[in-house]
Scaffold this active site. Structure first.
Site, mmCIF file in Angstrom:
data_model
loop_
_atom_site.group_PDB
_atom_site.id
_atom_site.type_symbol
_atom_site.label_atom_id
_atom_site.label_comp_id
_atom_site.label_asym_id
_atom_site.label_seq_id
_atom_site.Cartn_x
_atom_site.Cartn_y
_atom_site.Cartn_z
ATOM 1 N N ASN A 184 0.755 -1.229 0.073
ATOM 2 C CA ASN A 184 -0.123 -0.061 -0.018
ATOM 3 C C ASN A 184 1.028 1.292 -0.026
ATOM 4 O O ASN A 184 1.801 1.392 0.717
ATOM 5 C CB ASN A 184 -1.019 0.065 1.196
ATOM 6 C CG ASN A 184 -1.838 1.340 1.380
ATOM 7 O OD1 ASN A 184 -2.811 1.366 0.632
ATOM 8 N ND2 ASN A 184 -1.564 2.181 2.067
ATOM 9 N N TRP A 200 -1.947 8.071 10.294
ATOM 10 C CA TRP A 200 -3.090 7.031 9.783
ATOM 11 C C TRP A 200 -4.353 7.036 10.539
ATOM 12 O O TRP A 200 -4.582 6.929 11.609
ATOM 13 C CB TRP A 200 -2.176 5.712 10.021
ATOM 14 C CG TRP A 200 -1.219 5.469 9.172
ATOM 15 C CD1 TRP A 200 -1.034 5.567 7.866
ATOM 16 C CD2 TRP A 200 -0.059 4.538 9.621
ATOM 17 N NE1 TRP A 200 0.039 5.014 7.302
ATOM 18 C CE2 TRP A 200 0.697 4.204 8.311
ATOM 19 C CE3 TRP A 200 0.436 3.711 10.464
ATOM 20 C CZ2 TRP A 200 1.936 3.558 8.084
ATOM 21 C CZ3 TRP A 200 1.588 2.969 10.748
ATOM 22 C CH2 TRP A 200 2.242 2.878 9.415
ATOM 23 N N ASP A 241 -5.482 22.086 7.569
ATOM 24 C CA ASP A 241 -5.729 20.925 6.820
ATOM 25 C C ASP A 241 -6.464 21.335 5.451
ATOM 26 O O ASP A 241 -6.734 22.742 5.254
ATOM 27 C CB ASP A 241 -6.413 19.976 7.476
ATOM 28 C CG ASP A 241 -6.077 18.422 7.427
ATOM 29 O OD1 ASP A 241 -5.659 18.109 6.172
ATOM 30 O OD2 ASP A 241 -6.012 17.668 8.357
ATOM 31 N N TYR A 291 0.185 10.706 3.720
ATOM 32 C CA TYR A 291 -0.455 10.796 5.136
ATOM 33 C C TYR A 291 0.598 11.806 5.647
ATOM 34 O O TYR A 291 1.980 11.656 5.681
ATOM 35 C CB TYR A 291 -0.251 9.490 5.907
ATOM 36 C CG TYR A 291 -1.068 8.130 5.379
ATOM 37 C CD1 TYR A 291 -2.438 8.375 5.128
ATOM 38 C CD2 TYR A 291 -0.088 7.414 4.888
ATOM 39 C CE1 TYR A 291 -2.805 7.072 4.646
ATOM 40 C CE2 TYR A 291 -0.661 6.140 4.530
ATOM 41 C CZ TYR A 291 -2.382 6.330 4.128
ATOM 42 O OH TYR A 291 -2.704 4.754 3.531
ATOM 43 N N ARG A 292 0.167 12.943 6.102
ATOM 44 C CA ARG A 292 0.905 13.971 6.631
ATOM 45 C C ARG A 292 1.706 13.762 7.728
ATOM 46 O O ARG A 292 1.367 12.418 8.522
ATOM 47 C CB ARG A 292 -0.014 14.976 7.251
ATOM 48 C CG ARG A 292 -0.524 14.782 8.569
ATOM 49 C CD ARG A 292 -1.589 16.154 8.860
ATOM 50 N NE ARG A 292 -1.714 16.007 10.401
ATOM 51 C CZ ARG A 292 -3.014 16.038 10.646
ATOM 52 N NH1 ARG A 292 -3.835 16.611 9.754
ATOM 53 N NH2 ARG A 292 -3.348 16.040 11.851
ATOM 54 N N GLU A 347 -0.741 1.244 -6.031
ATOM 55 C CA GLU A 347 -0.285 2.504 -6.597
ATOM 56 C C GLU A 347 0.953 2.421 -7.501
ATOM 57 O O GLU A 347 0.904 3.394 -8.282
ATOM 58 C CB GLU A 347 0.061 3.268 -5.389
ATOM 59 C CG GLU A 347 -1.272 3.711 -4.437
ATOM 60 C CD GLU A 347 -1.591 2.647 -3.382
ATOM 61 O OE1 GLU A 347 -2.877 2.910 -2.981
ATOM 62 O OE2 GLU A 347 -0.831 1.625 -3.253
#
Length: 611
Positions: A169, A187, A285, A173-174, A235
């Site tokens: 995967n 996560w 965000d 994610y920041r 991906e």
């Protein structure tokens, strides 16, 4: 056109006049954000900052900050061509003898390019830092917004492997920097990385993690794409399909993970599932609000590998429109054929920037029977990450879904509050601050299609008749003086049936009092929607109003029929109203930073029209 790596994409953008260089020193704390924010909102170029204070590495930002650059990144002349390409791949013909089989060969060649290709040597491993050499402070990692909890890696391609199945995967994610060799790992509960960590904990082992910074633009996009659960489709496979060649990967130097061979940097390490989670955030965000501090796992960096002359890639998120709007639009186009395969009556769909991806979905359909709009809307809510959608508006096939003003005109003309609106519940994005509970809340479906007799009750109106009635009714409203109500800071009525009201809310229940007073006034005649926003919203700005409303409502709790109006309560919710969570602030840049950038604009070498 495929690009072998990020720097080749940058070179192409620079040749096209879509990337500029800033040679004067700039600050990684806030200054770069203010420059980049102005550029993306003005349709300006990507920027290579050659000298970032405190780092020896240059930083590039805004690479996919326009629709045209996003299309170039995925190898298409425009984003609609991406949908056509995927549709062609899905349309494999069966039968037809030898001729029919041969007609599939070009498509099967595309499909065969999906698996990644392992290489033994890679540019991203030309330089390797281990042990005490590892220091994230040497990278030009940004502090993006004034209230952020620290610097954040904003464009990470986070790679993990299922501890049981070995399935890969990659997600974006920041990552908040918490020390020279530690970051947070954001996560969220619905993300695949979180599931991998849960499995690792059950098995009593650490979860290895690799974080790629860079790679070619197709891979950067692929890390953001909401892939369906199809065996073999990950991906790397999507990036391989987009670039037309198997993606080159190499094994990490300290982790048993395949990493992109053409990346700029790789951060290798692990997350220990038995370690206590650490406070992470706040963070400005993509919703345009700060997400507040919460507990998340900690990522330990054991090695950093890189090219000899790497460039650090970054993005910023915040109040829309931002660069992520074009990544979202690419996903729209990519997955439109798949949505149409399941729901063939769909003509098109769009997630407007004002809805920050998950808050608003507009879908146009070919309508064949009563209730068809609800069938499609509820079908969409069952498709992958579309489950996070908060408001779904269904319109007729001739309506342009990208025209937000036109869509809301259709809603005013064809959707009677209460009759043509349906409230339900379901999963909500964990970043949504207004939901009734964390990651769970209300959803609203609006049927703005032309009605069959069974749907319209006693009165059936054509589109033209509805528009005439609405206009005539609204002329009465405009003739009436807008009422003065305590707490109302500003208000505006539109000529298509909307009443925007800015409220300085100070006490519990104030929004309901304001709504009842306005709905009972003469000025409410001809109005279909009453939108109550906070005092920081510009009622003259349609995008600002809807961005605030869609962020601030739980559809089940805050959208209700009052008289003939649909009232949207987009005000701040208070603890006295039963809202137990803290309400976040809207993202606003420090005025001193804005003044600094304004004064230095001519030093950056950027055009005045971009400021």
């Amino acid at each position: 056109m495929a690009f072998p790596d990020l720097q080749s994409f940058m070179a192409q953008l620079e040749a096209r006049g879509e990337l500029v260089r800033v040679s004067v020193p700039v600050d990684r704390d806030l200054e770069i954000t203010e420059i980049a924010d102005r550029l993306v909102k003005s349709g300006g170029p990507a920027v290579l900052f050659e000298h970032v204070k405190g780092s020896d590495f240059p930083l590039v930002i805004g690479l996919m900050g326009t629709r045209e650059r996003m299309a170039l990144a995925v190898g298409e002349p425009d984003l609609d061509a991406l949908a056509a390409r995927v549709r062609n791949l899905m349309d494999l013909k069966a039968g037809g003898g030898l001729g029919g089989l041969l007609s599939n060969l070009p498509k099967l060649k595309d499909a065969a390019s999906l698996p990644p290709r392992r290489v033994s040597r890679a540019p991203v491993q030309e330089v390797v830092w281990r042990g005490d050499e590892v220091d994230l402070g040497k990278l030009p990692i940004l502090k993006c917004w004034p209230l952020d909890g620290g610097p954040f890696v904003t464009l990470p391609l986070v790679i993990t492997k299922d501890p049981e199945t070995g399935e890969r995967n990659m997600g974006m994610y920041r990552m908040q920097v918490m020390g020279p060799r530690e970051t947070g790992m954001h996560w969220q509960r619905h993300k695949t990385g979180a599931r991998h960590l849960e499995k690792a904990k059950r098995l009593g082992q650490r979860l290895e993690v690799a974080v790629a910074l860079g790679g070619d633009p197709a891979l950067v996009y692929a890390a953001t794409a909401p892939l369906p659960p199809v065996p073999g489709l990950d991906e790397f496979a999507l990036a391989g399909y987009l670039r037309g060649a198997r993606y080159p990967v190499v094994q990490g130097v300290t982790v048993d993970l395949d990493v992109p061979a053409n990346a700029e940097f790789i951060l290798e390490g692990y997350v220990d599932p038995n370690e206590a989670w650490q406070p992470e955030g706040p963070f400005g965000d993509h919703t345009g609000f700060y997400t507040l501090q919460d507990l998340y796992p900690r990522f330990h960096v054991t090695a950093i590998t890189m090219r000899r002359d790497p460039v650090y890639p970054a993005t910023i998120v915040g109040r829309p429109p931002m660069e992520d709007a074009y990544l979202i639009e690419a996903s729209e186009r990519l997955f439109l054929p798949a949505a149409q395969l399941i729901l063939p009556e769909i003509v098109d769909y769009h997630m407007p920037p004002a809805g920050v991806a998950h808050n608003l979905v507009v879908v146009s359909i070919r309508k064949h029977f009563p209730g068809h709009a609800y069938k499609v809307a509820q079908g969409l809510l069952g498709l992958g990450q579309m489950m996070f959608a908060k408001v779904v508006v269904v319109v007729d096939e001739g309506v342009r879904v990208t025209d937000l003003a036109g869509v809301w005109r259709e809603v005013a003309q064809k959707a009677v509050p209460g009759r043509d609106t349906l409230t339900t519940r379901g999963p909500i994005d964990v970043l949504d601050h207004s939901s009734r509970a964390w990651s769970y809340g209300g959803k609203l479906i609006i049927d703005a299609t032309s009605k069959f007799p069974e749907e319209a009750g006693q009165a059936v109106m054509s589109r033209d008749d509805a528009a005439t009635a609405l206009t005539e009714g609204f002329s009465v409203a405009q003739a009436a003086e807008l009422p003065v109500v305590p707490g109302v800071v500003a208000q505006r009525q539109t000529d298509d049936g909307y009443w925007f009201v800015s409220v300085a809310k100070t006490v519990a229940g104030q929004a309901s009092v304001v709504a009842e007073a306005l709905a009972a006034s003469e000025a409410a005649r001809g109005v279909r929607h009453l939108l109550l926003t906070d005092e920081f919203t510009d009622v003259q700005d349609l995008q600002d109003v809807w961005w605030t409303i869609l962020n601030n409502v739980d559809a089940e709790r805050d959208v209700r029929v009052v008289g003939d109006l649909l009232v949207w309560d987009g005000t701040r919710k208070l603890p006295e109203e039963g809202f137990s969570r803290a309400w976040p602030e809207k993202i606003v840049m420090d005025p001193q930073v804005r003044a600094k950038v304004e004064a230095r604009w001519h030093l950056y070498g950027l055009r005045d029209e971009w400021r």
